[in-house]
Scaffold this motif. Structure first.
Motif, PDB file in Angstrom:
ATOM      1  N   THR A  52       5.640   3.142 -10.863  1.00  0.00           N
ATOM      2  CA  THR A  52       6.843   4.166 -10.845  1.00  0.00           C
ATOM      3  C   THR A  52       8.100   3.438 -10.678  1.00  0.00           C
ATOM      4  N   LEU A  53       8.899   3.757 -11.709  1.00  0.00           N
ATOM      5  CA  LEU A  53      10.331   3.156 -11.530  1.00  0.00           C
ATOM      6  C   LEU A  53      11.265   3.986 -10.888  1.00  0.00           C
ATOM      7  N   ILE A  54      12.043   3.525 -10.080  1.00  0.00           N
ATOM      8  CA  ILE A  54      13.185   4.272  -9.435  1.00  0.00           C
ATOM      9  C   ILE A  54      14.383   3.784 -10.152  1.00  0.00           C
ATOM     10  N   LEU A  55      15.210   4.308 -11.054  1.00  0.00           N
ATOM     11  CA  LEU A  55      16.315   3.663 -11.691  1.00  0.00           C
ATOM     12  C   LEU A  55      17.641   4.267 -11.396  1.00  0.00           C
ATOM     13  N   ALA A  56      18.477   3.516 -11.122  1.00  0.00           N
ATOM     14  CA  ALA A  56      19.956   3.845 -11.058  1.00  0.00           C
ATOM     15  C   ALA A  56      21.001   2.902 -11.615  1.00  0.00           C
ATOM     16  N   ILE A  57      21.968   3.068 -12.410  1.00  0.00           N
ATOM     17  CA  ILE A  57      22.674   2.197 -12.980  1.00  0.00           C
ATOM     18  C   ILE A  57      24.147   2.427 -12.997  1.00  0.00           C
ATOM     19  N   SER A  58      25.014   1.444 -12.997  1.00  0.00           N
ATOM     20  CA  SER A  58      26.513   1.536 -12.728  1.00  0.00           C
ATOM     21  C   SER A  58      27.093   2.060 -13.824  1.00  0.00           C
ATOM     22  N   ALA A 112       0.652  -1.135  -0.028  1.00  0.00           N
ATOM     23  CA  ALA A 112      -0.090   0.054  -0.067  1.00  0.00           C
ATOM     24  C   ALA A 112       0.999   1.248  -0.121  1.00  0.00           C
ATOM     25  N   PRO A 113       1.592   1.661  -1.101  1.00  0.00           N
ATOM     26  CA  PRO A 113       1.563   0.722  -2.383  1.00  0.00           C
ATOM     27  C   PRO A 113       2.716  -0.024  -2.239  1.00  0.00           C
ATOM     28  N   PRO A 114       2.648  -1.219  -3.187  1.00  0.00           N
ATOM     29  CA  PRO A 114       3.867  -2.179  -2.888  1.00  0.00           C
ATOM     30  C   PRO A 114       4.957  -1.541  -3.476  1.00  0.00           C
ATOM     31  N   VAL A 115       6.105  -1.762  -2.778  1.00  0.00           N
ATOM     32  CA  VAL A 115       7.399  -1.465  -3.070  1.00  0.00           C
ATOM     33  C   VAL A 115       8.322  -2.580  -3.284  1.00  0.00           C
ATOM     34  N   ILE A 116       8.550  -2.661  -4.455  1.00  0.00           N
ATOM     35  CA  ILE A 116       9.720  -3.816  -4.902  1.00  0.00           C
ATOM     36  C   ILE A 116      10.791  -3.321  -5.343  1.00  0.00           C
ATOM     37  N   VAL A 117      12.096  -4.231  -4.968  1.00  0.00           N
ATOM     38  CA  VAL A 117      13.350  -3.978  -5.408  1.00  0.00           C
ATOM     39  C   VAL A 117      13.840  -5.108  -5.932  1.00  0.00           C
ATOM     40  N   PRO A 120      -0.035   6.780  -7.391  1.00  0.00           N
ATOM     41  CA  PRO A 120      -1.454   6.608  -6.858  1.00  0.00           C
ATOM     42  C   PRO A 120      -1.617   5.512  -6.044  1.00  0.00           C
ATOM     43  N   SER A 121      -2.628   5.630  -5.459  1.00  0.00           N
ATOM     44  CA  SER A 121      -2.766   4.476  -4.272  1.00  0.00           C
ATOM     45  C   SER A 121      -2.803   3.142  -4.768  1.00  0.00           C
ATOM     46  N   HIS A 122      -3.476   3.053  -5.968  1.00  0.00           N
ATOM     47  CA  HIS A 122      -3.402   1.497  -6.900  1.00  0.00           C
ATOM     48  C   HIS A 122      -2.278   1.289  -7.507  1.00  0.00           C
ATOM     49  N   GLY A 123      -1.132   2.226  -7.465  1.00  0.00           N
ATOM     50  CA  GLY A 123       0.205   2.095  -8.289  1.00  0.00           C
ATOM     51  C   GLY A 123       1.108   0.991  -7.341  1.00  0.00           C
ATOM     52  N   ILE A 124       2.214   0.807  -7.948  1.00  0.00           N
ATOM     53  CA  ILE A 124       3.206   0.207  -7.484  1.00  0.00           C
ATOM     54  C   ILE A 124       4.549   0.838  -7.560  1.00  0.00           C
ATOM     55  N   ILE A 125       5.666   0.737  -6.692  1.00  0.00           N
ATOM     56  CA  ILE A 125       7.176   1.513  -7.049  1.00  0.00           C
ATOM     57  C   ILE A 125       7.998   0.302  -6.918  1.00  0.00           C
ATOM     58  N   GLU A 182      15.627  10.396  -1.572  1.00  0.00           N
ATOM     59  CA  GLU A 182      14.757  11.581  -2.194  1.00  0.00           C
ATOM     60  C   GLU A 182      13.850  10.763  -3.184  1.00  0.00           C
ATOM     61  N   ALA A 183      14.671  10.060  -4.008  1.00  0.00           N
ATOM     62  CA  ALA A 183      13.573   9.230  -5.211  1.00  0.00           C
ATOM     63  C   ALA A 183      12.556   8.414  -4.531  1.00  0.00           C
ATOM     64  N   LEU A 184      12.710   7.844  -3.415  1.00  0.00           N
ATOM     65  CA  LEU A 184      11.636   6.956  -2.568  1.00  0.00           C
ATOM     66  C   LEU A 184      10.713   7.945  -2.104  1.00  0.00           C
ATOM     67  N   GLU A 185      10.957   9.229  -1.640  1.00  0.00           N
ATOM     68  CA  GLU A 185       9.979  10.065  -1.151  1.00  0.00           C
ATOM     69  C   GLU A 185       9.188  10.825  -2.290  1.00  0.00           C
ATOM     70  N   MET A 186       9.773  10.960  -3.745  1.00  0.00           N
ATOM     71  CA  MET A 186       9.124  11.417  -4.623  1.00  0.00           C
ATOM     72  C   MET A 186       8.005  10.461  -5.140  1.00  0.00           C
ATOM     73  N   ALA A 187       8.835   9.029  -5.254  1.00  0.00           N
ATOM     74  CA  ALA A 187       7.929   8.084  -5.691  1.00  0.00           C
ATOM     75  C   ALA A 187       6.669   7.988  -4.944  1.00  0.00           C
ATOM     76  N   LEU A 188       6.700   8.027  -3.606  1.00  0.00           N
ATOM     77  CA  LEU A 188       5.515   7.996  -2.757  1.00  0.00           C
ATOM     78  C   LEU A 188       4.729   9.054  -2.913  1.00  0.00           C
ATOM     79  N   GLN A 189       5.132  10.106  -3.490  1.00  0.00           N
ATOM     80  CA  GLN A 189       4.126  11.320  -3.697  1.00  0.00           C
ATOM     81  C   GLN A 189       3.465  11.009  -5.031  1.00  0.00           C
TER      82      GLN A 189
END
Length: 457
Positions: free
Chosen positions: A354-360, A323-328, A425-430, A415-422
Motif C-alpha cells: 500500500t503506497l501513500i503518495l504526496a508530491i510537491s 505488523a504491518p510494517p510502515v515505511i517512510v 492485509p495482515s501480510h502487507g506493508i505500508i 486520513e491516508a494512514l488510517e485508510m492504509a491500515l484498513q
C-alpha cells in the motif's frame, strides 16, 4: 531583539524562503553568491576558518553527509553537520557532534544576523539575504563558536550558486545526478551536472558515486581542468553487496574497495539500509573518509564500521512499526521513486504494498507517477505543513491519465494512514513516499514521541 524562540523563528520564516515557494515564483536570477559573500564578510568570514566535506548531488547527498558525520564523530573529531530541509524543528539543520543547537543559542544567532539584515534592507535591499543564506551563516557562526574540527555541508540546491559554495573544502563529493529542479538547473542531465560541478574547487579532490558515463565524463573533465584528483565509483573505488538485506536481518553487508591505492584495500561493513543505491551512498562516504585520511586525519577501519552501524537516517527507508510494517522514504523525484519501487518487491517479496503518495507541485510529478508499479493499493494525499504540496485531487487526475491504477483519495496524511491500515492485509506493508514533507508528517503520526514540531520548512 527577540524576546522568545518563537519570535526568532517567525522572523526567520518571513525572509524570502525558496523552500516554501513553488518553482514558478522564482528563477535563476534569484540565486547569486554576492549576497552570501557580503553577509559572510560582515560576520568575519567564519567559513574561511573551518575545513569542510562538501556534498552535492540529486539524490543521496543527505545520506552521504550523515554517514561521513557519524564516522568522523566515531573517530573522535568534533563535527558540525549542516543539512536541509528539516523534518520538524529548524534546529535539526545545525548539529554539533549529533546534538541540535539549543533554543537559546538559536535565538542569539538570529538576533545577531537580524541586525545585519535590517541594515542591509535599508541600504541595499537587493542584497538582503534569504532564509537559506541566513541559516547557512548561522551554521558557520555556530560551528566556529563550538570549535568544530571540521564541518560536513550538504548543498541546498544545485551547487554553483548555492549558499554553501563559499566554503573551503578538503574534499568535494557529488552523488548520483538526475533530473530535478529543472527550471533552475536546466532540463538536461548535462546542464544539471555542470551546476552540481560548480562546487569543484581548484586542487581539491573530487569523488563521485555517479555511474552515468556521460555525467562522469563531464565531472572528470572539469576536475582535471581545475587540477583536482578525481575518483569515481566503479573505477578508483568499488562497492559490492556481499550479503543482502532481508526482513529478518535488517542489515546488508557491503564490501568497499579502494582500487587506486598502492595496495588494493577492502573493508566489509554492515549497513541498515537495503539495495544498491544505499551501497553507492555508503561508498561515496567512505571515499570521502579515505581522502580525509590522505589529508592528515586518522580514521581507522573499526571507526568506519562503528560509525556506519550507528548512523541515524530518518525518513530514508525507515521502518517505523511492525505488523504491518510502515515505511517512510523521502524519495522526491522520478529516479529516487523508481529506485524505491524496485527495492520494495525485492526485499518484501510476495507482500501486498500500500503506497501513500504526496508530491510537491514544483516536482516532475507526471514523471514520478510513471514509476509506480507493483502497488496493490494507492492512496493519494497532500502534506499539510508546507504550501508547496500538490493538491491531492490534481495528483489523482495525473495518475489516472498516466497509469491504469485505481486510486483512493485522502485529504490529509492522517486520513491516508488510517485508510492504509484498513485496506492493507495482515501480510502487507505500508509505504509513505513522494516527498520528504509527507514522510515527516507520517513519521510523526506513527511515532509522535520522536520530535515535537515547530514551524515546518
Amino acid at each position: 531583539m527577540f524576546d522568545s524562540y518563537s519570535e526568532a523563528v517567525e522572523w526567520l520564516y518571513h525572509r524570502v524562503n525558496y523552500e516554501r515557494l513553488g518553482a514558478g515564483q522564482y528563477g535563476r536570477n534569484d540565486f547569486k553568491l554576492e549576497r552570501m559573500q557580503k553577509l559572510l564578510n560582515a560576520i568575519g568570514n567564519p567559513h574561511e576558518q573551518i575545513p569542510v566535506v562538501h556534498i552535492a548531488g540529486t539524490k543521496g547527498k543527505g545520506t552521504t553527509a550523515a554517514i561521513v558525520d557519524s564516522i568522523l564523530r566515531e573517530a573522535g573529531y568534533r563535527v558540525g553537520l549542516f543539512t536541509s530541509p528539516h523534518m520538524f524543528r529548524i534546529e535539526e539543520r545545525f548539529l554539533v557532534n549529533g546534538q541540535q543547537i539549543s533554543e537559546e543559542r538559536f535565538v542569539n544567532l538570529v538576533t545577531l544576523l537580524a541586525g545585519y539584515v535590517s541594515k542591509t534592507q535599508e541600504e541595499t535591499p537587493e542584497l538582503s539575504p534569504t532564509f537559506f543564506e541566513i541559516t547557512t551563516a548561522m551554521a558557520w557562526l555556530y560551528f566556529l563558536e563550538e570549535n568544530v574540527d571540521l564541518a560536513v555541508l550538504e548543498v541546498g540546491l544545485g551547487g554553483r550558486l548555492d549558499s554553501t559554495n563559499l566554503c573551503r573544502p578538503l574534499v568535494t563529493a557529488i552523488s548520483s545526478i538526475s533530473l530535478d529542479h529543472t527550471r533552475l538547473l536546466g532540463d538536461t542531465v548535462a546542464s544539471i551536472t555542470r551546476e552540481k560541478a560548480g562546487i569543484i574547487k581548484a586542487g581539491v579532490p573530487v569523488v563521485t558515486s555517479s555511474t552515468d558515463p556521460f555525467v562522469c565524463e563531464d565531472l572528470k573533465a572539469i576536475a582535471l581542468q581545475k587540477g583536482c584528483p578525481f575518483q569515481q565509483l566503479g573505477q578508483e573505488f568499488q562497492v559490492e553487496i556481499v550479503k543482502p538485506w532481508c526482513e529478518l536481518d535488517r542489515f546488508q553487508t557491503v564490501q568497499y574497495t579502494q582500487t587506486d591505492a598502492p595496495e588494493v584495500k577492502s573493508i566489509d561493513v554492515q549497513f541498515s539500509r537495503p539495495g544498491q543505491i544505499y551501497a553507492c551512498n555508503l561508498g561515496l562516504a567512505l571515499a570521502c573518509i579515505e581522502q580525509l585520511n590522505h589529508s592528515g586525519y586518522t580514521i581507522t577501519d573499526t571507526q568506519k564500521q562503528r560509525g556506519i552501524l550507528n548512523v541515524s537516517l530518518p525518513l530514508r527507508f525507515e521502518i517505523l512499526q511492525e505488523a504491518p510494517p510502515v515505511i517512510v522514504d523521502a524519495a522526491h523525484n522520478p529516479a529516487a521513486l523508481e529506485a524505491l519501487m524496485e527495492t520494495l518487491p525485492q526485499y518484501f517479496p510476495e507482500r501486498p504494498i500500500t503506497l501513500i503518495l504526496a508530491i510537491s507541485r514544483d516536482k516532475d510529478y507526471a514523471g514520478m507517477c510513471q514509476t509506480l508499479r507493483g502497488i496493490s493499493s494507492l492512496i493519494v494525499t497532500q502534506y499539510l505543513g508546507n504550501i508547496r504540496s500538490l493538491p491531492a485531487a490534481e495528483l489523482v487526475e495525473v495518475i489516472e491519465q498516466e497509469e491504469n491504477q485505481s486510486v483512493l483519495l485522502a485529504e490529509s496524511p492522517a486520513e491516508a494512514l488510517e485508510m492504509a491500515l484498513q485496506v492493507t492485509p495482515s501480510h502487507g506493508i505500508i509505504v509513505a513516499s513522494g516527498s520528504l514533507f509527507l514522510a515527516a508528517e507520517v513519521r510523526q503520526l506513527v511515532k509522535p514521541e520522536i520530535l515535537t514540531p515547530s514551524i515546518h520548512a
